[in-house]
Design an enzyme around this catalytic site. Structure first.
Site, PDB file in Angstrom:
ATOM      1  N   HIS A  74      84.618  78.186  31.472  1.00 22.41           N
ATOM      2  CA  HIS A  74      85.212  76.951  31.995  1.00 22.41           C
ATOM      3  C   HIS A  74      85.458  75.984  30.839  1.00 22.41           C
ATOM      4  CE1 HIS A  74      83.511  79.012  35.399  1.00 22.41           C
ATOM      5  NE2 HIS A  74      84.038  78.154  36.268  1.00 22.41           N
ATOM      6  N   ARG A 125      88.509  79.647  32.584  1.00 18.72           N
ATOM      7  CA  ARG A 125      88.328  79.894  34.015  1.00 18.72           C
ATOM      8  C   ARG A 125      89.607  80.479  34.604  1.00 18.72           C
ATOM      9  NH1 ARG A 125      88.105  75.260  38.733  1.00 18.72           N
ATOM     10  NH2 ARG A 125      87.377  76.567  40.433  1.00 18.72           N
ATOM     11  N   ARG A 163      86.999  84.746  30.826  1.00 16.66           N
ATOM     12  CA  ARG A 163      85.624  84.972  31.307  1.00 16.66           C
ATOM     13  C   ARG A 163      85.546  86.318  32.033  1.00 16.66           C
ATOM     14  NH1 ARG A 163      84.473  82.126  37.067  1.00 16.66           N
ATOM     15  NH2 ARG A 163      86.596  82.025  37.825  1.00 16.66           N
ATOM     16  N   PHE A 169      78.248  72.120  29.547  1.00 14.49           N
ATOM     17  CA  PHE A 169      76.806  71.955  29.598  1.00 14.49           C
ATOM     18  C   PHE A 169      76.114  72.335  28.290  1.00 14.49           C
ATOM     19  CE2 PHE A 169      77.347  72.963  34.354  1.00 14.49           C
ATOM     20  CZ  PHE A 169      77.611  71.630  34.637  1.00 14.49           C
ATOM     21  N   ASN A 220      45.418  64.114  21.688  1.00 15.17           N
ATOM     22  CA  ASN A 220      44.790  63.006  20.959  1.00 15.17           C
ATOM     23  C   ASN A 220      45.177  61.631  21.503  1.00 15.17           C
ATOM     24  OD1 ASN A 220      47.341  62.279  19.774  1.00 15.17           O
ATOM     25  ND2 ASN A 220      47.039  63.851  18.203  1.00 15.17           N
ATOM     26  N   ILE A 277      47.705  59.835  21.343  1.00 16.03           N
ATOM     27  CA  ILE A 277      48.449  58.927  20.460  1.00 16.03           C
ATOM     28  C   ILE A 277      49.833  59.507  20.180  1.00 16.03           C
ATOM     29  CG2 ILE A 277      48.573  57.994  18.098  1.00 16.03           C
ATOM     30  CD1 ILE A 277      46.628  56.485  19.770  1.00 16.03           C
ATOM     31  N   ASP A 310      87.365  70.232  39.477  1.00 19.65           N
ATOM     32  CA  ASP A 310      86.019  69.742  39.152  1.00 19.65           C
ATOM     33  C   ASP A 310      86.067  68.452  38.349  1.00 19.65           C
ATOM     34  OD1 ASP A 310      84.886  71.792  40.510  1.00 19.65           O
ATOM     35  OD2 ASP A 310      84.330  72.970  38.759  1.00 19.65           O
ATOM     36  N   HIS A 354      49.539  58.739  12.442  1.00 27.20           N
ATOM     37  CA  HIS A 354      50.569  59.734  12.747  1.00 27.20           C
ATOM     38  C   HIS A 354      51.494  59.993  11.562  1.00 27.20           C
ATOM     39  CE1 HIS A 354      53.907  61.763  14.730  1.00 27.20           C
ATOM     40  NE2 HIS A 354      53.135  61.932  15.787  1.00 27.20           N
ATOM     41  N   GLU A 394      69.059  74.638  30.682  1.00 30.24           N
ATOM     42  CA  GLU A 394      69.898  74.980  29.526  1.00 30.24           C
ATOM     43  C   GLU A 394      69.160  74.855  28.198  1.00 30.24           C
ATOM     44  OE1 GLU A 394      72.736  73.782  32.800  1.00 30.24           O
ATOM     45  OE2 GLU A 394      70.879  72.963  31.948  1.00 30.24           O
TER      46      GLU A 394
END
Length: 565
Positions: free
Chosen positions: A327, A386, A222, A303, A28, A30, A335, A109, A276
């Protein structure tokens, strides 16, 4: 269409050739702030063709209902044709607020039209303006004649097919009935006719999962997760999922099963790619589609916030989704700050109706997975290390369901055994300290407790492993008080409580008088050096405990406990 998660999900759908997927796009032009051209001028048709979709267009979605109907039928036919394997996209050009005085405007809307405009529109479309929330008789009769009748016919055909299948393939039917049906059949009939209780786990499941001894080699949780998950996925064929392009690090996969790919959907592994948010959202769809299915998804803990919106929806919707998040701390090491999830545990713990479990060793990892599949009405996030961790004396998989438990006590006859409640022992100590910890800091806390007991013979030190604060809150008050050492009375003194976790301290003020954590971002260095930098060594924890005991020396800890509550 502008949301990133839509791009992620639609790209994956095209890659997987999901020909039974039809999407209608209300085009639409909009959005809330005005015309979509303010921030969106791409060619949507070309975009979806590039994704691998087949695109259909309806030019007049306001009144040309036949074209909408025909486009849907055509999309369903095309998507299912052998050799096409393309999801179907229908762009329907419409006018927002069609027929109102604000038609085609962003006001349509969300701004209420007002009573006068509603009356005018009802008269315009031939409705009685004085009736509200009204459905004309002819509409109800039409649905009875079409949708209701058709659903009855389709249902009967399905029931007949289901009955024939149960007789022709009894072993396959048993597996289907045992593992995949979210509804159970009425007595004496193979046909599911009513909503039943949530699917039950196989009897003795926890006993058949891996268990560890103190002499077993140290390994990252892990890695323990990989071992436990492999065993669990063999027991539960309804487990399905995958990783966001980090499988070599998260180690979460259904071994022996292929990847799902275009034209072949027999596998239980999904290659989500670096998507993700879509990965978490797709897991929600799988869990909602059939409560017997157990979707899992995996990435690095840091993440997880990329898909926090989808995680939140899983918690709101009471969906059984398992997040395998590795981790999990400054143990990531070199890291550095970008990959060290200082605040992420607190972010997840702040969500209602999600269990966040951070196991300290192999046994607790087993317990974490068992709690996750047993927790039907909520998602579970597993935070896994880790770096290698020792197998701890006193750890038990079943204790994870309690959320927290005493894993070490200097007053015990030997490691891993507690003697809470013995008055003759209580009278020996002038001070009691409880260290409550999670994951990779538990073994450090135990070592610190041993140092403290050697330096002060009148100090009793207890270590509580608290893999899941949410499950701990669910325990009876008496158990929580016993574990934390907050009971007081004749011959019993409450304990000063120190929390130890290599993350921010916000989660711990509910449970501890003193916190030891990290309220800054991390640093880049080998993991042991990072731990040393922030004081997370046996010596550093012991020093923190001594300072806490000195600060609170002479204080009535029972009053502090009441204050804390």
């Amino acid at each position: 269409m502008q949301e990133g998660v839509a791009s992620e999900a639609c790209s994956l759908a095209g890659t997987l050739g999901l020909g039974n997927l039809v999407v209608l796009y209300d085009n639409n032009k909009i959005q809330i702030d005005g015309p979509t051209s303010l921030a969106f001028n791409e060619d949507v048709k070309k975009r979806f063709e590039a994704y691998g979709w087949e695109v259909h267009e309806v030019e007049n979605g306001d009144t040309d209902f036949r074209s909408i109907h025909d486009s849907i039928d055509q999309a369903k036919d095309h998507g299912r044709q052998e050799g096409i394997n393309k999801p179907q996209f229908i762009s329907v050009r419409t006018t927002i607020g069609y027929g109102s005085k604000v038609a085609g405007q962003n006001k349509a809307h969300g701004t209420p039209l007002g009573d006068a405009e509603i009356v005018r529109m009802k008269e315009q479309w031939g409705f009685d303006p004085n009736k509200k929330f009204y459905m004309p008789d002819q509409v109800e009769k039409y649905y009875q004649r079409t949708a209701h009748q058709r659903s009855q016919e389709v249902r009967k055909a399905w029931n007949d097919l289901f009955t024939r299948y149960s007789k022709q393939f009894p072993s396959e039917f048993k597996e289907l009935n045992d593992h995949f049906l979210p509804i159970k059949p009425a007595s004496g009939s193979p046909i599911p006719t009513f909503i039943g209780q949530p699917p039950t786990l196989p009897s003795g499941l926890l006993d058949r999962l891996p268990h560890y001894k103190q002499e077993d080699k140290a390994e990252a949780t892990r890695k323990s997760s990989e071992t436990v998950f492999t065993a669990l996925s063999k027991e539960l064929p309804t487990i399905i999922g995958g990783a966001a392009d980090v499988l070599g690090s998260t180690l979460a996969t259904v071994k022996g099963s292929p990847y799902i790919k275009a034209g072949d959907y027999t596998g239980r592994n999904i290659a989500f790619g670096v998507r993700e948010h879509a990965m978490f959202a797709i897991a929600n769809g799988i869990a909602a589609f059939n409560p017997s299915l157990i979707p899992y998804v995996s990435t690095f803990l840091v993440f997880a916030p990329y898909g926090l919106g989808a995680i939140r929806i899983a918690a709101i919707s009471h969906l059984r989704v398992i997040y395998v998040l590795t981790h999990d701390s400054i143990g990531v090491g070199e890291d550095g700050p970008t990959h060290q999830p200082i605040e992420t545990l607190t972010q997840l713990r702040s969500l209602p109706n999600i269990n966040v479990i951070r196991p300290a060793d192999g046994n607790e990892t087993t317990g974490a997975y068992f709690a996750a599949v047993d927790g039907f009405a909520h998602p579970t996030a597993l935070a896994l290390s880790r770096q290698a961790l020792p197998q701890l004396p006193g750890s038990k998989a079943i204790n994870v369901k309690k959320g927290a438990y005493v894993i070490f006590d200097t007053a015990s006859p030997k490691e891993g055994e507690t003697i809470d409640g013995q008055v003759e022992q209580e009278q020996k100590w002038s001070k009691i300290l409880t260290i409550i910890s999670t994951g990779s800091e538990v073994h450090l806390s135990i070592a610190a407790a041993q140092l403290l007991s050697k330096s002060d013979a009148q100090l009793r030190v207890r270590v509580v492993s608290a893999p899941c604060l949410e499950l701990f809150r669910e325990q009876p008050a008496e158990y929580r008080s016993q574990v934390l050492g907050t009971q007081s009375g004749p011959h019993r003194q409450p304990s000063l409580i120190l929390s130890v976790e290599a993350g921010d301290t916000i989660s711990w003020y509910e449970f501890a008088h003193v916190t030891m954590g990290i309220d800054t971002f991390g640093v880049s260095a080998p993991d042991k050096e990072v731990y040393k930098h922030f004081g997370f060594t046996p010596e550093g924890i012991a020093e923190k405990a001594k300072k806490a005991l000195k600060v609170f020396e002479g204080a009535n800890v029972a009053d502090l406990v009441k204050l804390r509550i």
